[in-house]
Design an enzyme around this catalytic site. Structure first.
Site, PDB file in Angstrom:
ATOM      1  CD  GLU A  54      -1.302  -2.311   2.148  1.00  0.00           C
ATOM      2  OE1 GLU A  54      -2.062  -2.851   2.967  1.00  0.00           O
ATOM      3  OE2 GLU A  54      -0.103  -2.645   1.995  1.00  0.00           O
ATOM      4  CG  LEU A 211      19.913 -29.199  -4.162  1.00  0.00           C
ATOM      5  CD1 LEU A 211      19.795 -29.650  -2.722  1.00  0.00           C
ATOM      6  CD2 LEU A 211      18.803 -29.791  -5.007  1.00  0.00           C
TER       7      LEU A 211
END
Length: 346
Positions: A54, A211
Site C-alpha cells: 500500500e 540445488l
C-alpha cells in the site's frame, strides 16, 4: 461481486506475484490505486523491513500526481492492510492520512491477532471497506505465510521426476537426467518460489546436486535458497560436493536431527523460512508424506522406462493413499508435469 472491483483486484494480484519468493517471513502482497476508473499507481512488497504494498503504491501516486490525487481514491490490496506497528508503520494509518475513499482487499490477514482489525480502524475514519474480492486467488498466493501463522511449519512442496514405471534413476550409462531441459527450467521457477531446498544425504552422495538458482533473471533480487541436507551420517557426505564448495556454500545447512518436523520448525524460527521445496529420493519422500508434512506435490513424468531398484516413493505405504486437490497438468517438452495440493481429511 462488482466487475470493476474484480478487474482491479486482478491487477493487485498481478503486482503481488512479483513478490513471491522474495518477502519471507512476510507474505507477498500487491496494491493498486484507482480514481475515476484510471490507475494512478501500483506497488508490491519487496521484502521484510521494506515498505508494504500500500505504501509503495501511495508513493508511486505522490511521485507521479502529487499527494492530493490520493484523496477520494480507491485502494485495491491483495491482503487486509496491516494495523500494527512492526518493522514498518501500519498501513491503515497511512491510508487514513492519505484520505482515500475506499479500501478493497482480497484475503483476511491469517494472523489471528490482526484479522479483521483493519475494517474497524478504516471504517471509524469514514473509509468504506470491501472485503473478500477474489479471496481464494489471494489466499493461494499467501499459503506459506498462512501455514506458518497457523502451525509454525513452512509450506512444503515435494518435487519428483520419474519414468513411466515410477523410477527416479535412468538405466546405467544413460546419464543422470530423467526430465528434459524444459522441465528443469520449470524446476528453477519453482525454486524461485521458496526460501529453502531440502534433500537427503543419500541424494547428495549419489547425484552431487547444486540445488541453486541458476537462471540469472530469477536470481535477481532474491537470495539463494537455503540448501538443507538431512543425514544421520554427516561424515559420509562428500567434502567436494557443490553444496559445500560453490559460491553459495554459506547457504548450506547439514541437519542430523531424526525428526524432519523439528528441522522444518527450526527453519521457520531461526531462518525466517516460509516455503520449502524437497528434492530427494523415494525414502525421504515417503518419510515426509507418511508424517503428513507435505502440502503440495509436483511430479514430472518422463516418456521412458527406467527399471532399477529406486522407486519414486518408498516407505511402508500410505494406508488410505493421498488424494490430490485441483491438479494442474502442463507439458514441458516431452514431459508432463502434475502439480497439486495434498488433500487432507478434515
Amino acid at each position: 461481486m462488482d466487475g470493476e472491483d474484480q478487474r482491479w483486484m486482478r491487477r493487485a494480484l498481478e503486482e503481488a506475484r512479483r513478490g513471491v519468493g522474495r518477502t519471507s517471513p512476510n507474505p507477498a502482497v500487491g496494491a493498486v490505486i484507482v480514481k475515476n476508473g484510471t490507475e494512478l499507481g501500483a506497488g508490491w512488497h519487496r521484502g521484510a523491513g521494506l515498505p508494504h504494498a500500500e505504501r509503495e503504491a501511495m508513493a508511486a501516486v505522490r511521485e507521479r500526481h502529487g499527494a492530493e490525487a490520493l484523496r477520494g481514491a480507491d485502494v485495491y490490496v491483495s491482503l487486509e492492510p496491516c494495523s500494527t506497528h512492526g518493522r514498518t508503520p501500519p498501513c491503515t494509518m497511512g491510508l487514513i492520512e492519505a484520505g482515500v475513499a475506499r479500501v478493497i482487499y482480497a484475503a483476511e490477514d491469517p494472523n489471528p491477532s490482526h484479522a479483521g482489525r483493519a475494517d474497524r480502524l478504516l471504517e471509524e475514519a469514514g473509509i468504506q471497506v470491501v472485503r473478500n474480492v477474489l479471496a481464494e486467488e489471494a489466499r493461494r498466493l499467501i499459503r506459506p505465510f498462512a501455514k506458518v501463522q497457523s502451525s509454525g511449519l513452512p509450506w512444503v512442496i515435494l518435487k519428483t521426476a520419474m519414468s513411466l514405471d515410477g523410477r527416479i534413476t535412468r538405466p546405467p550409462g544413460e546419464g543422470m537426467w530423467l526430465s528434459g531441459p524444459e522441465s528443469r527450467a520449470e524446476v528453477q521457477r519453482i525454486r524461485a518460489e521458496v526460501d529453502a531446498v531440502m534433500t537427503s544425504g543419500e541424494t547428495v552422495r549419489r547425484d552431487l546436486p547444486r540445488l541453486d538458482l541458476r537462471d540469472p533473471e530469477l536470481a535477481v533480487g532474491r537470495q539463494q535458497p537455503w540448501r538443507v541436507v538431512l543425514t544421520r551420517n554427516p561424515d559420509l557426505l562428500p567434502a567436494d560436493a557443490p553444496l559445500f564448495t560453490d559460491t553459495h556454500r554459506a547457504r548450506t545447512l547439514v541437519e542430523t536431527r531424526d525428526h524432519p518436523e523439528e528441522v522444518l520448525r527450526s527453519l521457520v524460527k531461526e531462518r525466517g523460512v516460509s516455503a520449502v521445496l524437497v528434492e530427494c529420493g523415494g525414502k525421504l519422500a515417503a518419510v515426509l508424506l507418511e508424517a503428513g508434512l507435505v502440502d503440495e506435490w509436483v511430479g514430472f513424468l518422463a516418456p521412458l522406462l527406467g527399471g532399477g531398484p529406486v522407486p519414486a516413493l518408498a516407505g511402508s505405504g500410505l494406508p488410505e493413499g493421498l488424494r490430490l486437490k485441483d491438479p494442474l497438468f502442463q507439458r514441458f517438452g516431452q514431459d508432463i508435469m502434475l502439480r497439486a495440493e495434498i488433500e487432507r481429511a478434515e
